[in-house]
Design an enzyme around this catalytic site. Structure first.
Site, PDB file in Angstrom:
ATOM      1  N   GLU A  13      -8.197   6.929  -4.358  1.00 19.15           N
ATOM      2  CA  GLU A  13      -8.074   7.572  -5.672  1.00 19.15           C
ATOM      3  C   GLU A  13      -9.020   6.908  -6.652  1.00 19.15           C
ATOM      4  OE1 GLU A  13      -3.924   7.527  -6.808  1.00 19.15           O
ATOM      5  OE2 GLU A  13      -3.356   8.848  -5.185  1.00 19.15           O
ATOM      6  N   HIS A  23      -2.822  12.650  -9.009  1.00 19.03           N
ATOM      7  CA  HIS A  23      -1.758  11.644  -9.156  1.00 19.03           C
ATOM      8  C   HIS A  23      -1.068  11.778 -10.532  1.00 19.03           C
ATOM      9  CE1 HIS A  23      -0.372   7.403  -7.710  1.00 19.03           C
ATOM     10  NE2 HIS A  23       0.602   8.010  -8.376  1.00 19.03           N
TER      11      HIS A  23
HETATM   12  N1  LIG Z   1       3.212  10.502  -7.614  1.00 22.57           N
HETATM   13  C1  LIG Z   1       3.729   9.712  -8.481  1.00 22.57           C
HETATM   14  O1  LIG Z   1       3.256   9.623  -9.606  1.00 22.57           O
HETATM   15  C2  LIG Z   1       4.936   8.912  -8.151  1.00 22.57           C
HETATM   16  C3  LIG Z   1       5.139   8.473  -6.868  1.00 22.57           C
HETATM   17  N2  LIG Z   1       6.221   7.729  -6.562  1.00 22.57           N
HETATM   18  C4  LIG Z   1       6.360   7.308  -5.171  1.00 22.57           C
HETATM   19  O2  LIG Z   1       7.614   7.739  -4.689  1.00 22.57           O
HETATM   20  C5  LIG Z   1       8.144   6.733  -3.864  1.00 22.57           C
HETATM   21  C6  LIG Z   1       9.650   6.861  -3.804  1.00 22.57           C
HETATM   22  O3  LIG Z   1      10.193   6.491  -5.051  1.00 22.57           O
HETATM   23  P1  LIG Z   1      11.767   6.282  -5.201  1.00 22.57           P
HETATM   24  O4  LIG Z   1      12.508   7.478  -4.745  1.00 22.57           O
HETATM   25  O5  LIG Z   1      11.972   5.835  -6.587  1.00 22.57           O
HETATM   26  O6  LIG Z   1      12.016   5.096  -4.189  1.00 22.57           O
HETATM   27  P2  LIG Z   1      13.378   4.700  -3.513  1.00 22.57           P
HETATM   28  O7  LIG Z   1      13.207   3.333  -3.042  1.00 22.57           O
HETATM   29  O8  LIG Z   1      14.530   5.019  -4.405  1.00 22.57           O
HETATM   30  O9  LIG Z   1      13.467   5.671  -2.249  1.00 22.57           O
HETATM   31  C7  LIG Z   1      12.674   5.555  -1.114  1.00 22.57           C
HETATM   32  C8  LIG Z   1      13.512   5.982   0.069  1.00 22.57           C
HETATM   33  O10 LIG Z   1      12.673   6.015   1.218  1.00 22.57           O
HETATM   34  C9  LIG Z   1      13.476   5.613   2.319  1.00 22.57           C
HETATM   35  N3  LIG Z   1      12.641   5.217   3.427  1.00 22.57           N
HETATM   36  C10 LIG Z   1      11.947   4.054   3.602  1.00 22.57           C
HETATM   37  N4  LIG Z   1      11.298   4.079   4.773  1.00 22.57           N
HETATM   38  C11 LIG Z   1      11.582   5.268   5.363  1.00 22.57           C
HETATM   39  C12 LIG Z   1      11.191   5.891   6.575  1.00 22.57           C
HETATM   40  N5  LIG Z   1      10.373   5.273   7.430  1.00 22.57           N
HETATM   41  N6  LIG Z   1      11.651   7.122   6.838  1.00 22.57           N
HETATM   42  C13 LIG Z   1      12.473   7.752   5.992  1.00 22.57           C
HETATM   43  N7  LIG Z   1      12.890   7.217   4.816  1.00 22.57           N
HETATM   44  C14 LIG Z   1      12.433   5.996   4.509  1.00 22.57           C
HETATM   45  C15 LIG Z   1      14.315   4.499   1.754  1.00 22.57           C
HETATM   46  O11 LIG Z   1      15.472   4.289   2.524  1.00 22.57           O
HETATM   47  C16 LIG Z   1      14.648   5.019   0.366  1.00 22.57           C
HETATM   48  O12 LIG Z   1      15.900   5.693   0.350  1.00 22.57           O
HETATM   49  C17 LIG Z   1       7.650   5.436  -4.500  1.00 22.57           C
HETATM   50  O13 LIG Z   1       7.578   4.399  -3.560  1.00 22.57           O
HETATM   51  C18 LIG Z   1       6.308   5.804  -5.029  1.00 22.57           C
HETATM   52  O14 LIG Z   1       5.333   5.445  -4.082  1.00 22.57           O
HETATM   53  C19 LIG Z   1       7.154   7.408  -7.500  1.00 22.57           C
HETATM   54  C20 LIG Z   1       7.005   7.807  -8.795  1.00 22.57           C
HETATM   55  C21 LIG Z   1       5.867   8.580  -9.230  1.00 22.57           C
HETATM   56  O1  LIG Z   2       5.285   5.080 -10.211  1.00 24.12           O
HETATM   57  C1  LIG Z   2       4.600   5.357  -9.227  1.00 24.12           C
HETATM   58  O2  LIG Z   2       4.833   4.952  -8.079  1.00 24.12           O
HETATM   59  C2  LIG Z   2       3.442   6.214  -9.403  1.00 24.12           C
HETATM   60  O3  LIG Z   2       2.841   6.571  -8.434  1.00 24.12           O
HETATM   61  C3  LIG Z   2       2.977   6.524 -10.756  1.00 24.12           C
HETATM   62  O4  LIG Z   2       1.650   6.098 -10.831  1.00 24.12           O
HETATM   63  P1  LIG Z   2       0.888   6.002 -12.232  1.00 24.12           P
HETATM   64  O5  LIG Z   2       1.624   5.022 -13.076  1.00 24.12           O
HETATM   65  O6  LIG Z   2       0.928   7.369 -12.837  1.00 24.12           O
HETATM   66  O7  LIG Z   2      -0.490   5.556 -11.919  1.00 24.12           O
END
Ligand SMILES: NC(=O)C1=CN([C@@H]2O[C@H](COP(=O)(O)OP(=O)(O)OC[C@H]3O[C@@H](n4cnc5c(N)ncnc54)[C@H](O)[C@@H]3O)[C@@H](O)[C@H]2O)C=CC1
Ligand SMILES: O=C(O)C(=O)COP(=O)(O)O
Length: 587
Positions: free
Chosen positions: A272, A294
């Site tokens: 990215e 993103h």
């Molecule tokens: N695109 C964006 O801007 C954003 C992306 N994210 C991404 O979303 C991800 C998830 O966020 P949350 O839900 O807050 O995290 P979280 O920790 O609450 O949930 C992640 C889940 O994935 C599960 N997990 C781990 N390994 C696994 C596997 N091999 N197979 C199946 N399940 C598995 C865990 O048990 C957990 O329940 C973050 O790590 C981040 O990378 C989060 C916020 C914004």
């Molecule tokens: O919170 C996360 O994991 C995100 O991916 C958000 O990313 P950003 O803060 O928008 O660059």
């Protein structure tokens, strides 16, 4: 007793570097006490060059906080990730260096989930391609016939905070929900109408839409490749608002090209921003892909939330308090946070008081001691006492080390203690403290360490049993917390009650008329005002011998004073007409 001179030279305001766009809501609260430097567009080399000046670094997903950056951050105490994923921070390196990494685990969950729903609908209804077409003055109604999501199966991989929020919203759209997450909470899944599968394979087979919400970790890198995609329905669409690289981009492009799936909605990429000709940019160019740069967390609300959250944590850490969401440290539950926080302050004060009051030189080696640390009352039931342990180590070493060279915190306290030869045995006593008027107390007791030559007492031979007992009785501090204020209730053989704060003068004397006047007079002559004073008698439970030996009039005079007490002033208090011992401590 010894006095330890503490340098009170005013320190500069801590500096925080913010190399990315972080909402000003949080930055405003930093500005009152920190120098906030927003420097967008730093190259990795520039970041390494400047980071040495900073106490804190706040990033989002763009800044790669590598081991080199962390090592160059000589003053760095905290890296705050204004968001969830910390895959851009080298956590191992941070832990080794004692740098706390915090994130904002809640602040952007809703934004990420809503963005997933937006991509779900956009892929179902060809919103991206149709927008492009109409902007090019075309009117292609039959080309962009979509599908409805109602009644379709949404398969969720990773049923954590974002996954569950997506599930709840998709349930409202009338979708059938299935999920794979080996660590998911089954009752939360059931409450959100999600059927949990014990293996991942069935999800690929059944999904009309498949969405990923796992973190990017070793076990999820490349989780979905050609074998998985080839199990999917040709009408299926796949979404990724988690991290680039969880779906193999090359495999996904091939699956779209050969028609083994119908479409994809992608917010995150392996590199990215994508570079011309790489797998991410080829994927973005595919007509059946809806792509966003993103943007999952990019809402005004989410950015306000994460900014306030991490900025408050930066302030906490820089002022020596516990972070709420440390990633490379044990998680402290909110209810424990409330119980532990005042004790963290108490333990740090007790450690610092110990070193300044009991140790005889400012040589760290003198601290090669074994301590027994006993938690009593409500503290005995806490799940973790790690922050208290860390606070004690920090307090013990603070008066004799430079804060810049020994950055002690809950992440590295055990390692630092080991390196310094400090052994701390923690134990819990569940005895009720009902009679005492407070719910919990802590006792720190120095044990004679066979490795230590007892230099502070000038002993050369190994101490006898009675010397050992005496030393144990001497070097003990008990503290408690009342109304969130730390108190010391025992210092050595004396029972007392004082708030350990500011500059304090601790004098041992025989309780005879006129002593207080002498001390007050000499301090007054040196321009030192006494703020408060208490007299601590020998604790008869703790030291019956002294009472029996007729020393019961021995007492400690504990004075809180308004300024530093110089060594010549301290010495002037000693003598037949003055006190027997005097130590100055700064807490
Ligand atoms: N695109 C964006 O801007 C954003 C992306 N994210 C991404 O979303 C991800 C998830 O966020 P949350 O839900 O807050 O995290 P979280 O920790 O609450 O949930 C992640 C889940 O994935 C599960 N997990 C781990 N390994 C696994 C596997 N091999 N197979 C199946 N399940 C598995 C865990 O048990 C957990 O329940 C973050 O790590 C981040 O990378 C989060 C916020 C914004
Ligand atoms: O919170 C996360 O994991 C995100 O991916 C958000 O990313 P950003 O803060 O928008 O660059």
């Amino acid at each position: 007793m010894a006095s330890v001179v503490v340098d009170h030279a005013a320190t500069a305001r801590p500096k925080v570097l913010i190399p990315e766009k972080v909402s000003p809501d949080g930055l405003r609260i930093l500005e009152a006490s920190l120098d906030v430097h927003e420097r967008k567009g730093l190259t990795p080399e520039e970041l390494i060059q400047v980071i040495g000046d900073y106490d804190a670094l706040i990033v989002r997903s763009e800044t790669k906080v590598t081991a080199e950056v962390l090592e160059a951050g000589k003053k760095l105490r905290v890296v705050a990730r204004a968001g969830v994923g910390v895959d851009n921070v080298d956590l191992n390196a941070a832990t080794k260096l004692g740098i706390i990494v915090v994130n904002s685990p809640q602040g952007n969950i809703n934004a990420a989930a809503e963005h997933t729903i937006a991509l779900l609908m956009a892929t179902a209804r060809n919103i991206g391609a149709a927008t492009l077409s109409i902007k090019n003055s075309k009117w292609e109604r039959s080309k962009f016939v979509g599908v409805e999501v109602k009644g379709k199966t949404l398969a969720i991989i990773g049923l954590g905070k974002v996954g569950l929020t997506v599930a709840r919203a998709a349930s409202g759209l009338g979708m059938e929900l299935i999920a794979y997450d080996p660590y998911a909470n089954p009752s939360l899944a059931a409450a959100a109408n999600v059927e949990l599968f014990p293996t991942i394979d069935e999800l690929f087979i059944q999904a009309d839409f498949l969405t990923i919400h796992t973190p990017m970790i070793a076990s999820t890198k490349g989780l979905i490749g050609t074998p998985e995609l080839s199990k999917m329905k040709p009408t299926a669409r796949i979404l990724n608002v988690a991290r680039g690289g969880i779906i193999d981009e090359t495999a996904l492009l091939a699956a779209l090209e050969n028609g083994s799936i119908a479409g994809a909605g992608i917010d995150v990429f392996t590199s990215e921003p994508p570079q011309a000709g790489d797998s991410a940019s080829k994927l973005i160019a595919h007509p059946n892909v809806v792509a966003t740069p993103h943007l999952g967390a990019s809402t005004i609300e989410a950015q306000e939330n994460v900014s306030l959250d991490v900025c408050n944590q930066v302030l906490s850490i820089l002022s020596g308090q516990l972070p709420r969401s440390a990633v490379n440290a044990p998680i402290i539950l909110p209810e424990e946070y409330r119980t532990l926080q005042p004790f963290v302050i108490l333990l740090e004060k007790m450690g610092s008081l110990f070193t300044q009051h009991f140790s005889s030189s400012n040589n760290a080696q003198q601290l090669r001691t074994t301590f027994d640390l006993t938690y009593e009352g409500s503290l005995a039931t806490c799940n973790t006492t790690k922050p208290l342990f860390a606070a004690l180590v920090k307090g013990l070493l603070q008066p004799i080390t430079s804060a810049e060279t020994t950055n002690i915190n809950i992440v590295n306290a055990e390692i630092v203690a080991k390196e310094r030869g400090i052994l701390i045995n923690e134990s819990r006593s569940r005895e009720s403290l009902d009679q005492e008027g407070y719910a919990a107390s802590v006792t720190l007791r120095a044990r004679l360490d066979p490795r230590s030559p007892s230099a502070s007492r000038g002993l050369t031979a190994a101490p006898t049993k009675s010397e050992r007992v005496k030393r144990v009785a001497d070097q003990i501090i008990t503290g408690f917390v009342s109304n969130n204020t730390p108190y010391i209730s025992r210092l050595g053989r004396y029972s007392t009650s004082f708030i350990p704060t500011g500059t304090m003068l601790i004098c041992k004397n025989y309780d005879e008329p006129g002593k207080i006047g002498v001390v007050g007079g000499r301090l007054g002559k040196a321009g030192v005002n006494i703020r408060s004073m208490s007299v601590a008698p020998i604790d008869s439970h703790a030291d019956g011998d002294a009472v029996q030996n007729g020393k019961e009039n021995e007492a400690l005079m504990i004075l809180s004073v308004d300024r530093a007490v110089d060594e010549d002033v301290r010495k002037s208090l000693l003598g037949d007409d003055g006190v027997v011992e005097a130590s100055v401590v700064v807490l």
